[in-house]
Design a protein around this motif. Structure first.
Motif, mmCIF file in Angstrom:
data_model
loop_
_atom_site.group_PDB
_atom_site.id
_atom_site.type_symbol
_atom_site.label_atom_id
_atom_site.label_comp_id
_atom_site.label_asym_id
_atom_site.label_seq_id
_atom_site.Cartn_x
_atom_site.Cartn_y
_atom_site.Cartn_z
ATOM 1 N N TYR A 172 0.869 -1.186 0.000
ATOM 2 C CA TYR A 172 0.000 0.000 0.000
ATOM 3 C C TYR A 172 0.906 1.237 0.000
ATOM 4 C CZ TYR A 172 -3.506 -3.531 1.072
ATOM 5 O OH TYR A 172 -4.300 -4.643 1.018
ATOM 6 N N ASP A 173 1.051 1.844 1.180
ATOM 7 C CA ASP A 173 1.963 2.986 1.296
ATOM 8 C C ASP A 173 2.303 3.182 2.763
ATOM 9 O OD1 ASP A 173 -0.266 4.175 2.422
ATOM 10 O OD2 ASP A 173 -0.776 5.336 0.649
ATOM 11 N N GLN A 174 3.136 4.180 3.049
ATOM 12 C CA GLN A 174 3.608 4.365 4.426
ATOM 13 C C GLN A 174 2.460 4.728 5.372
ATOM 14 O OE1 GLN A 174 6.765 3.477 5.143
ATOM 15 N NE2 GLN A 174 6.064 3.620 7.269
ATOM 16 N N GLU A 175 1.497 5.467 4.846
ATOM 17 C CA GLU A 175 0.355 5.855 5.689
ATOM 18 C C GLU A 175 -0.401 4.606 6.173
ATOM 19 O OE1 GLU A 175 -3.235 9.091 5.320
ATOM 20 O OE2 GLU A 175 -3.094 7.601 3.731
ATOM 21 N N ALA A 176 -0.608 3.670 5.253
ATOM 22 C CA ALA A 176 -1.299 2.423 5.615
ATOM 23 C C ALA A 176 -0.465 1.646 6.625
ATOM 24 C CB ALA A 176 -1.550 1.583 4.366
ATOM 25 N N ALA A 177 0.837 1.606 6.406
ATOM 26 C CA ALA A 177 1.734 0.868 7.307
ATOM 27 C C ALA A 177 1.753 1.492 8.701
ATOM 28 C CB ALA A 177 3.143 0.845 6.716
ATOM 29 N N ASP A 178 1.751 2.812 8.735
ATOM 30 C CA ASP A 178 1.781 3.503 10.027
ATOM 31 C C ASP A 178 0.478 3.326 10.804
ATOM 32 O OD1 ASP A 178 4.339 4.454 9.688
ATOM 33 O OD2 ASP A 178 3.710 6.387 8.868
ATOM 34 N N GLY A 179 -0.599 3.115 10.065
ATOM 35 C CA GLY A 179 -1.909 3.080 10.720
ATOM 36 C C GLY A 179 -2.366 1.702 11.142
ATOM 37 N N ILE A 180 -1.764 0.649 10.596
ATOM 38 C CA ILE A 180 -2.304 -0.692 10.845
ATOM 39 C C ILE A 180 -1.875 -1.235 12.222
ATOM 40 C CG2 ILE A 180 -0.430 -1.976 9.682
ATOM 41 C CD1 ILE A 180 -2.740 -3.833 8.577
ATOM 42 N N THR A 181 -2.805 -1.855 12.887
ATOM 43 C CA THR A 181 -2.533 -2.483 14.185
ATOM 44 C C THR A 181 -1.890 -3.850 13.938
ATOM 45 O OG1 THR A 181 -4.387 -1.368 15.258
ATOM 46 C CG2 THR A 181 -3.632 -3.427 16.265
#
Ligand code: PEP
Length: 256
Positions: free
Chosen positions: A201-210
Motif C-alpha cells: 500500500y503505502d507508508q500511511e497504511a503501514a503507520d496506521g495498521i494495528t
C-alpha cells in the motif's frame, strides 16, 4: 509514526473452551476489570457462545469476535458459518488464518485470502494471523514466510478495506507452548510485516495498521512485549480464559 496514535487491541482467543454458562461468568468477571481500558478489548469465542457473549457484554467496552468464517455466503458447506451470519448477529471481529486452522484444518494462504475478503465484504473486522514454524525460523526464512503469508492474505484488499484488518504475528512455536518470542524477536517481525504493508500500500497504511503479537503472552510478559514500538497489543490464547490475567494484559497495553 508515534505508536500511541495507533489503536492497540488486546483480543482473547478462547479457542474450543467454555460452555455458555462458563462464558457468561467469564465475561461478568472481566467487565469491571477492563472497564477503564485504554485499548480495544475483544473476546473471540466459540460459535456456540456468540449469542450468550453478545448479550453479556452489553453496556461494556468488550467487543465480540468469532474464530473463523467460511468464504461462501451460503450453501452446501456442512459445519461452516458464513461471514454474513456472524455480521447479522452483531459480531464485530473474526480471527482468520490462525495456525491451528492452518495446521489441523487444511487452511492455506489462498483460503485465508478468500475468507478475509468475504469477511470484509460482510462488514466484519478481521484479525489475520501469520507466523512461522520453528523449522522456518531455524532456516532463517521467518521474514520471507511471514511476508508471503501477509501478501497472499491481502490480495485484492483495498487500502480503505485494510482499515478493518489487524494483523497478529504469531510464531507457531510460541502458541500454547509457554515459549514466548523475546520482545526483540516479536518487534522485529512486526516491523517486517509493517514494511510489507508499506510495500503493498503505502507508508500511511503501514503507520496506521494495528499489528499484534501472539504466542504465550501472559500477565507476566505482556508489558515488555506491548511496549515494543511495532507491537500494538496482543492475541491471547490461554491467558484469555482467566479474567484477572487477561485484565493485567489489557492494563499493560493501556500503558504500553
Ligand atoms: C492463540 O491462540 O492465538 C495464542 C496466542 O495462544 P496462547 O496465548 O495460548 O499461546
Amino acid at each position: 509514526m508515534n505508536k500511541a496514535l495507533r489503536k492497540a487491541v488486546i483480543a482473547g482467543n478462547w479457542k474450543m473452551n467454555k460452555t455458555r454458562p462458563e462464558a457468561a461468568a467469564l465475561i461478568a468477571e472481566l467487565k469491571p476489570l477492563v472497564a477503564d481500558a485504554g485499548c480495544e478489548v475483544v473476546a473471540c469465542v466459540p460459535f456456540t457462545n456468540l449469542e450468550t457473549v453478545l448479550e453479556a457484554v452489553k453496556g461494556s467496552n468488550i467487543k465480540v469476535g468469532a474464530q473463523n468464517c467460511h468464504f461462501e455466503k451460503s450453501g452446501a458447506f456442512t459445519g461452516e458459518i458464513s461471514a454474513d451470519m456472524l455480521a447479522e448477529m452483531g459480531v464485530e471481529y473474526v480471527v482468520l488464518g490462525h495456525s491451528e486452522r492452518r495446521q489441523y484444518f487444511g487452511e492455506t494462504d489462498e483460503t485465508v485470502n478468500k475468507r478475509l475478503t468475504a469477511a470484509l465484504a460482510a462488514g466484519l473486522k478481521v484479525i489475520l494471523c501469520v507466523g512461522e514454524m520453528l523449522a522456518d525460523r531455524e532456516n532463517g526464512i521467518t521474514g520471507e514466510l511471514v511476508a508471503l503469508q501477509t501478501k497472499i492474505a491481502l490480495k485484492g484488499v483495498s487500502k480503505e478495506d485494510l482499515k478493518n484488518v489487524i494483523i497478529a504475528y504469531e510464531p507457531v512455536w510460541a502458541i500454547g507452548t509457554g515459549k514466548t518470542a523475546t520482545a526483540e524477536q516479536a518487534n522485529e517481525v512486526c516491523a517486517i510485516i509493517r514494511g510489507v504493508i508499506a510495500s503493498i500500500y503505502d507508508q500511511e497504511a503501514a503507520d496506521g495498521i494495528t499489528i499484534q503479537y501472539g504466542g504465550s503472552m501472559n500477565a507476566k510478559n505482556a508489558a515488555e512485549l506491548v511496549a515494543q514500538p511495532d507491537v500494538d497489543g496482543g492475541l491471547i490464547g490461554g491467558a484469555s480464559l482467566k479474567a484477572v490475567d487477561f485484565s493485567v494484559i489489557v492494563k499493560a497495553a493501556t500503558e504500553g
